[in-house]
Design a protein around this motif. Structure first.
Motif, PDB file in Angstrom:
ATOM      1  N   THR A   5      18.802  -8.000  19.550  1.00  0.00           N
ATOM      2  CA  THR A   5      19.667  -6.952  20.074  1.00  0.00           C
ATOM      3  C   THR A   5      19.965  -7.278  21.529  1.00  0.00           C
ATOM      4  N   MET A   6      21.078  -6.764  22.009  1.00  0.00           N
ATOM      5  CA  MET A   6      21.483  -7.021  23.392  1.00  0.00           C
ATOM      6  C   MET A   6      20.584  -6.258  24.338  1.00  0.00           C
ATOM      7  N   GLY A   7      20.024  -6.961  25.291  1.00  0.00           N
ATOM      8  CA  GLY A   7      19.192  -6.328  26.306  1.00  0.00           C
ATOM      9  C   GLY A   7      19.987  -6.106  27.574  1.00  0.00           C
ATOM     10  N   VAL A   8      19.448  -6.507  28.678  1.00  0.00           N
ATOM     11  CA  VAL A   8      20.058  -6.310  29.978  1.00  0.00           C
ATOM     12  C   VAL A   8      20.979  -7.494  30.315  1.00  0.00           C
ATOM     13  N   THR A   9      22.044  -7.223  31.034  1.00  0.00           N
ATOM     14  CA  THR A   9      22.903  -8.271  31.603  1.00  0.00           C
ATOM     15  C   THR A   9      22.422  -8.505  33.022  1.00  0.00           C
ATOM     16  N   VAL A  10      22.253  -9.766  33.409  1.00  0.00           N
ATOM     17  CA  VAL A  10      21.682 -10.124  34.706  1.00  0.00           C
ATOM     18  C   VAL A  10      22.662 -10.989  35.489  1.00  0.00           C
ATOM     19  N   LEU A  11      22.866 -10.628  36.743  1.00  0.00           N
ATOM     20  CA  LEU A  11      23.694 -11.423  37.641  1.00  0.00           C
ATOM     21  C   LEU A  11      22.796 -12.103  38.669  1.00  0.00           C
ATOM     22  N   ASP A  12      22.913 -13.414  38.791  1.00  0.00           N
ATOM     23  CA  ASP A  12      22.223 -14.131  39.857  1.00  0.00           C
ATOM     24  C   ASP A  12      22.978 -13.893  41.162  1.00  0.00           C
TER      25      ASP A  12
END
Length: 124
Positions: A5-12
């Motif tokens: 399932t889709m979790g968190v979207t992370v931006l570097d």
């Protein structure tokens, strides 16, 4: 059956707290600094989470172009009658305009966030 399932979207980014505060102001979501100095989360409605991770040496995407491609971007919906006001607000928060809507010919405008990630304000 799904594999995951889709979790968190992370931006570097170079400064997770600063970028979380930018998107928190844009989206009206709550910044959660937590215990990790290199990880900050933005908590939204319905369990949505956007996270920011410190990336030393982060090289922002250059849009348009392929030398440092965008790889992905966020589309943020705004009602058509609020698009100009939303633009003023994101620019005041530190975004910069990368491409306008062609004088109203398109339903989106492209910006860079303070860390250089492209995002769009899309008229809905």
């Amino acid at each position: 059956m799904a594999v995951a399932t889709m979790g968190v979207t992370v931006l570097d980014c170079p400064d997770p707290k600063a970028l979380a505060e930018f998107y928190g102001a844009v989206l009206g979501w709550q910044v959660d600094v937590g215990d990790e100095p290199d990880w900050v989360e933005l908590i939204g409605p319905h369990g949505r989470t956007l996270a920011f991770q410190e990336a030393p040496g982060h090289v922002p995407p250059q849009w348009p172009g392929n030398e440092h491609p965008q790889q992905f971007h966020l589309d943020l919906d705004v009602t058509k009658d609020r698009l100009d006001e939303a633009e003023r607000q994101v620019l005041a928060l530190g975004a910069r305009l990368l491409e306008g809507d062609g004088g109203g010919k398109r339903d989106w405008r492209v910006y860079a966030d303070p860390a250089g990630h492209p995002f769009c304000l899309c008229a809905c």
